[in-house]
Design an enzyme around this catalytic site. Structure first.
Site, PDB file in Angstrom:
ATOM      1  CB  CYS A 267      -0.990  -0.010   1.160  1.00  0.00           C
ATOM      2  SG  CYS A 267      -0.222   0.046   2.761  1.00  0.00           S
ATOM      3  CB  CYS A 341       0.187   1.546  -3.953  1.00  0.00           C
ATOM      4  SG  CYS A 341       0.333  -0.015  -4.803  1.00  0.00           S
ATOM      5  CB  CYS A 345       1.649  -1.011  -7.529  1.00  0.00           C
ATOM      6  SG  CYS A 345       0.926  -0.706  -5.942  1.00  0.00           S
TER       7      CYS A 345
END
Ligand SMILES: C[S@@+](CC[C@H](N)C(=O)[O-])C[C@H]1O[C@@H](n2cnc3c(N)ncnc32)[C@H](O)[C@@H]1O
Length: 392
Positions: A267, A341, A345
């Site tokens: 996250c 995220c 990511c």
């Protein structure tokens, strides 16, 4: 522009045009007005396909029928065109397997994605890229197939080296392709229309055998199936990558995974949701899964309400610190679970990605964190059941 780019661009333009024509009318492979006609598809195969998929068949054989695909295998189709062989492979490998199609032509990728969605297949992924530079990790594929594409490449030895790289030890190659007669004349060889029509660039049988062996593949076999041109025939070409099957890896959920599965929770701050998920999976898996968590912008410390909510169920994470997400952590994981995220990511093809939509516990007290903890626990238990079906 270099020769390889010139050839690619001419090939790309021809197949872009065919992709645009294909939904309305059947197209086929062959130079000029010639047409090889797709062969080898059974009534059963065709009966399960929407007409649009069959219309867009530009091959010269049916590698899916020859590849003996099994439930759970990961298949890669080089130059997947309108997607016919990817869709048939997806049916054969079933929901625990995965079928990738790789193509450089946007119009073909668009057509293939529409066709796959019309066929109702969801264990499929189409990747944009070149067959000379396959966008998949080493040893991530059980079977490479291809249908009338390798002849179009101006660097076939590089294509076959890439095949050897992405195949897992014990994996196999089964392709339909055009092979040239030894005496194919220079005029045919130099004719660009004959090249884009899958004839002029064809290897001879001996050249195919030589390049497959030079790429490190073994059990090479070239079997001519039918004539497609005065100077060329269609063939089924087989080879395998030496080595025991599945060295330390196995296929689960359609992805080739480490023997001990590795999961990464991601996250933004790695202070709440990803910490809870990692702690719960570590606790429940009891050494049977390697668990990591990380954040794209890690906080200074873990949220104290999260520490308290886990403490209430007997899990102590007081010593945990938020960690920075690295490419290496993603690369070595089998499953990556993201929790908000977004674009931060990193994405690597060949991984299994899950996106869990969860409330953010940042700045909340323990009363608000408990329901998030309980929801994460339910999801973690389900994930564990998928990772270790026999032990769950
Ligand atoms: C003759 S069609 C075959 C399509 C499909 N295999 C089938 O059987 O219908 C060739 C396909 O390969 C793709 N292609 C050709 N050269 C390529 C390359 N170097 N890298 C990626 N895709 C390529 C084209 O865009 C086209 O979709």
């Amino acid at each position: 522009m270099s020769e390889i780019h010139d050839v690619r661009e001419t090939v790309r333009r021809r197949y872009a045009d065919l992709a645009v024509m294909a939904p309305a009318q059947a197209v086929c492979c062959g130079p000029g007005d010639a047409c090889f006609g797709s062969t080898g598809y059974s009534e059963d195969d065709l009966g399960h396909l929407p007409q649009a998929v069959a219309n867009a068949s530009l091959g010269c054989g049916n590698p899916t029928a020859m590849a003996a695909l099994a439930e759970g295998e990961v298949v890669l189709d080089l130059g997947s065109g309108g997607g016919i062989d990817v869709i048939l492979s997806a049916r054969r490998v079933g929901p625990t397997g995965r079928a990738y199609g790789l193509d450089m032509t946007d119009e073909m990728l668009e057509l293939a994605r529409r066709n796959a969605s019309e066929a109702g297949a969801d264990n499929i992924e189409f990747l944009k890229g070149h067959i000379e530079d396959i966008p998949l990790p080493d040893a991530s594929v059980d079977v490479v197939i291809s249908n009338c594409v390798i002849n179009l490449s101006s660097d076939k030895s590089q294509v076959l080296r890439e095949v050897a790289r992405v195949l897992r030890p014990g994996g196999r190659l089964t392709v339909s392709d055009v092979v040239a007669d030894e005496d194919m004349d220079e005029a045919t060889r130099q004719d660009m229309e004959q090249w884009t029509g899958c004839v002029a660039g064809a290897l001879t049988q001996d050249e195919y055998r030589y390049l497959l062996a030079a790429a490190g593949l073994s059990d090479v076999d070239v079997e001519v199936t039918h004539r497609v041109h005065p100077h060329a025939a269609s063939a089924i070409i087989r080879a395998s990558k030496p080595g025991p099957a599945n060295q330390g890896q196995q296929t689960r959920g359609g992805t080739l995974m480490n023997e001990v599965p590795e999961v990464l929770f991601v996250c933004v701050h790695n202070a709440g949701r990803s910490q809870m998920a990692a702690a719960l999976l570590t606790h429940l898996a009891d050494g049977r899964v390697v668990v990591r968590s990380a954040g794209s912008a890690p906080a200074e410390a873990v949220n104290p309400a999260v520490v308290q909510a886990l403490d209430e169920i007997g899990i102590d994470i007081r010593k945990e610190m938020p960690k920075l997400l690295t490419d290496e952590a993603v690369r070595s994981s089998d499953v990556v679970v993201t929790m908000g995220c977004g674009d931060a990511c990193p994405v690597y093809p060949g991984k299994r990605y899950l996106d869990w939509k969860l409330d953010d516990p940042a700045g909340q007290g323990v009363e608000a964190v408990r329901p998030i903890r309980d929801e994460i626990k339910v999801r973690v238990e389900k994930l564990l059941g998928e990772l270790l079906p026999a032990d769950a």
